[in-house]
Design a protein around this motif. Structure first.
Motif, PDB file in Angstrom:
ATOM      1  N   VAL A  53      -5.581  12.676  -4.422  1.00 47.19           N
ATOM      2  CA  VAL A  53      -4.377  11.844  -4.328  1.00 47.19           C
ATOM      3  C   VAL A  53      -4.254  11.003  -5.589  1.00 47.19           C
ATOM      4  O   VAL A  53      -5.253  10.629  -6.210  1.00 47.19           O
ATOM      5  N   ASN A  54      -3.038  10.727  -5.967  1.00 46.09           N
ATOM      6  CA  ASN A  54      -2.753   9.884  -7.130  1.00 46.09           C
ATOM      7  C   ASN A  54      -1.792   8.789  -6.723  1.00 46.09           C
ATOM      8  O   ASN A  54      -0.898   9.005  -5.897  1.00 46.09           O
ATOM      9  N   LEU A  55      -1.969   7.630  -7.310  1.00 44.96           N
ATOM     10  CA  LEU A  55      -1.085   6.504  -7.061  1.00 44.96           C
ATOM     11  C   LEU A  55       0.077   6.575  -8.036  1.00 44.96           C
ATOM     12  O   LEU A  55      -0.113   6.588  -9.249  1.00 44.96           O
ATOM     13  N   ARG A  56       1.279   6.668  -7.493  1.00 48.02           N
ATOM     14  CA  ARG A  56       2.492   6.676  -8.317  1.00 48.02           C
ATOM     15  C   ARG A  56       3.335   5.485  -7.894  1.00 48.02           C
ATOM     16  O   ARG A  56       3.925   5.494  -6.815  1.00 48.02           O
ATOM     17  N   GLY A  57       3.345   4.490  -8.714  1.00 52.36           N
ATOM     18  CA  GLY A  57       4.060   3.261  -8.364  1.00 52.36           C
ATOM     19  C   GLY A  57       3.321   2.567  -7.228  1.00 52.36           C
ATOM     20  O   GLY A  57       2.152   2.235  -7.350  1.00 52.36           O
ATOM     21  N   ALA A  58       3.999   2.380  -6.099  1.00 56.73           N
ATOM     22  CA  ALA A  58       3.385   1.719  -4.939  1.00 56.73           C
ATOM     23  C   ALA A  58       3.012   2.724  -3.856  1.00 56.73           C
ATOM     24  O   ALA A  58       2.605   2.331  -2.767  1.00 56.73           O
ATOM     25  N   LYS A  59       3.130   4.024  -4.119  1.00 50.44           N
ATOM     26  CA  LYS A  59       2.862   5.052  -3.115  1.00 50.44           C
ATOM     27  C   LYS A  59       1.781   6.007  -3.585  1.00 50.44           C
ATOM     28  O   LYS A  59       1.652   6.288  -4.771  1.00 50.44           O
TER      29      LYS A  59
END
Length: 124
Positions: A3-9
């Motif tokens: 999983v990767n954090l993109r912005g706040a999601k």
């Protein structure tokens, strides 16, 4: 799974369906998993009834294992029964003393020679 954090999601970028650990398929091992440690409602009511009859946790476990056909098939362990008995006992912590005093009052009415004395502490 990656999983990767993109912005706040968080976004799943890679998912591998295969397990990376052993999967246990033996029914008798389920009772040792934290997620499966509860006593089913029907059995819980029966254990409560046996608890009210002042039967020990070990003896209750023997009875339940007879019903299930052996310890290995019983979906909980003796510690689960002990924990339930502790929870059941908390609701009646001071009830026995109230019943005893009521019994003494009845004895006092029927037997003029009956005498009892109670000394209360700061917590009654």
């Amino acid at each position: 799974m990656i999983v990767n954090l993109r912005g706040a999601k968080w976004h799943v970028t890679t998912f591998v369906e295969q397990h990376n650990h052993l999967v246990y398929d033996k029914f008798e091992l389920k009772k040792f998993l934290r997620s499966h440690r509860s006593i089913p409602n029907e059995e819980r009511k029966f254990v409560e009834l046996l608890h009210q009859a002042n039967i020990s946790s070990g003896r209750i476990m023997e009875i339940m294992s007879e019903i299930y056909g052996g310890y290995q098939f019983t979906p909980f362990v003796t510690k689960n029964i002990s924990n339930l008995k502790v929870k059941l006992g908390k609701g009646t912590k001071y009830k026995d003393m109230v019943d005893t005093l009521a019994h003494f009052e009845e004895l006092k009415k029927s037997d003029l020679d009956f005498y009892y004395k109670i000394d209360l502490d700061e917590k009654d």
